[in-house]
Design a protein around this motif. Structure first.
Motif, short mmCIF file in Angstrom:
data_model
loop_
_atom_site.label_atom_id
_atom_site.label_comp_id
_atom_site.label_asym_id
_atom_site.label_seq_id
_atom_site.Cartn_x
_atom_site.Cartn_y
_atom_site.Cartn_z
N UNK A 1 5.46 -7.22 26.20
CA UNK A 1 5.96 -9.03 25.95
C UNK A 1 6.36 -9.10 24.52
N UNK A 2 5.91 -7.72 23.60
CA UNK A 2 6.16 -8.03 22.02
C UNK A 2 7.13 -6.92 21.83
N UNK A 3 8.06 -7.30 20.78
CA UNK A 3 8.83 -6.25 20.66
C UNK A 3 8.56 -5.28 19.65
N UNK A 4 8.70 -4.22 19.48
CA UNK A 4 8.28 -3.10 18.52
C UNK A 4 7.98 -1.76 19.13
N UNK A 5 7.56 -1.00 18.05
CA UNK A 5 7.03 0.40 18.56
C UNK A 5 5.79 0.37 19.08
N UNK A 6 5.14 1.48 19.50
CA UNK A 6 4.20 1.53 20.68
C UNK A 6 3.00 0.99 19.68
N UNK A 7 2.81 1.28 18.50
CA UNK A 7 1.64 0.78 17.53
C UNK A 7 1.79 -0.62 17.35
N UNK A 8 3.01 -1.32 17.11
CA UNK A 8 3.17 -2.63 16.92
C UNK A 8 2.94 -3.31 17.90
N UNK A 9 3.02 -2.74 19.31
CA UNK A 9 2.73 -3.42 20.51
C UNK A 9 1.24 -3.57 20.69
N UNK A 10 0.68 -2.21 20.34
CA UNK A 10 -0.63 -2.05 20.72
C UNK A 10 -1.54 -3.03 19.66
N UNK A 11 -1.04 -3.19 18.57
CA UNK A 11 -1.60 -4.55 17.54
C UNK A 11 -1.64 -5.57 17.98
N UNK A 12 -0.47 -5.82 18.72
CA UNK A 12 -0.54 -7.36 19.33
C UNK A 12 -1.32 -7.37 20.57
N UNK A 13 -1.21 -6.59 21.34
CA UNK A 13 -2.13 -6.55 22.52
C UNK A 13 -3.60 -6.75 22.27
N UNK A 14 -4.05 -5.79 21.26
CA UNK A 14 -5.42 -6.04 21.00
C UNK A 14 -5.85 -7.29 20.40
N UNK A 15 -4.93 -7.82 19.36
CA UNK A 15 -5.13 -9.24 19.00
C UNK A 15 -5.26 -10.32 19.89
N UNK A 16 -4.48 -10.26 21.04
CA UNK A 16 -4.45 -11.22 22.24
C UNK A 16 -5.91 -11.16 22.92
N UNK A 17 -6.26 -9.97 23.22
CA UNK A 17 -7.59 -9.78 23.86
C UNK A 17 -8.63 -10.32 22.79
N UNK A 18 -8.67 -9.98 21.67
CA UNK A 18 -9.74 -10.48 20.79
C UNK A 18 -9.57 -12.09 20.55
N UNK A 19 -8.49 -12.68 20.42
CA UNK A 19 -8.32 -13.87 20.58
C UNK A 19 -8.85 -14.80 21.85
N UNK A 20 -8.78 -13.99 23.05
CA UNK A 20 -9.04 -14.65 24.30
C UNK A 20 -10.46 -14.36 24.47
#
Length: 270
Positions: free
Chosen positions: A120-139
């Motif tokens: 759901x996030x644009x970017x390379x694999x690391x940028x997507x991973x960063x966003x994915x982890x931040x979503x999990x942390x927030x939830x």
């Protein structure tokens, strides 16, 4: 076709040999039990993030945790049927693990699949991973030491070994080891999952030179392996990790070990 360097050819040979026959000692065996891709990816994430420490302890804990989630971990998590009273695992307390599982379930409930959330996030694999982890942390709610350890961020400089191992599992083609589930990332975009075993072998082979097995180390090692296999540099991870786990390399000169090592002619420790 350009001939592959001798070390690359030897690593290719090792990657072929360390195949499904070694699954009994690797946590990727757990997600391979499921037929539904949603269950497979959910079990893969749980197994990967708790894959640190003693091999037996990892297996026992993941076995018990997935057992509590029932035959469909994705459905249980998405419906917020998280088992209560979970025991601790090393750096994580029971309530922290429950919060992590509820966060994972919230992501599944919102996006349907973990891949959809990741993509759901644009970017390379690391940028997507960063966003994915931040979503999990927030939830997961209020940060705590155990949760921060369980879900490290690439931006913190960590090698994020367990995250990249999870991505290796779900992105690389199904070869009897990895799962071939996701298409939003290609094997070319993956980074080597670096633990102590892989790091000491990489140093011995001159594939990476940093003293600390951090993000920069992982980048350096991945680029070295990309020279042997540009389209799939992490194909060597399983073999190198299990070479270390089985103590076929100790990261220092030990005659009884080194004399029978198949990589000895390439080793800088000689």
């Amino acid at each position: 076709m350009r001939k592959k360097p001798p070390l690359g050819a030897k690593l290719d040979e090792m990657a072929r040999r360390f195949g499904p026959g070694h699954l009994d000692f690797d946590p990727v065996r757990f997600p391979r039990r499921y037929d539904d891709p949603r269950d497979t990816e959910a079990a893969a994430l749980v197994a990967a993030l708790f894959a640190y420490g003693n091999v037996k302890a990892i297996g026992d804990y993941v076995e018990g945790l997935l057992g509590k989630l029932g035959p469909s971990p994705a459905r249980a998590l998405a419906q917020n049927r998280v088992p209560e009273g979970l025991g601790p695992y090393r750096f994580q307390k029971g309530p922290e693990i429950e919060r992590f599982l509820r966060a994972l379930g919230a992501v599944l409930g919102e996006y349907g699949t973990l891949e959809a959330a990741f993509a759901s996030v644009e970017g390379d694999a690391e940028e997507r991973l960063e966003a994915f982890v931040r979503v999990l942390r927030r939830k997961a709610g209020r940060p705590s030491p155990g949760l921060l350890h369980l879900m490290p961020l690439p931006s913190d400089g960590s090698a994020c070994k367990r995250w990249w191992m999870f991505l290796r599992w779900v992105v690389r083609p199904d070869d009897g080891l990895d799962l071939g589930l996701w298409t939003c990332v290609t094997p070319r975009d993956l980074r080597m999952p670096v633990d102590t075993h892989v790091a000491r072998i990489a140093r011995a082979l001159g594939l990476a030179g940093r003293k600390t097995a951090d993000r920069a180390f992982a980048l350096e090692l991945t680029e070295s392996l990309r020279a042997f296999c540009p389209e799939d540099p992490t194909r060597y991870d399983f073999a190198l990790a299990h070479m270390g786990i089985s103590r076929q390399c100790l990261g220092r000169r030990v005659d009884t070990v080194c004399e029978v090592c198949e990589l000895r002619v390439h080793c800088k420790l000689r």
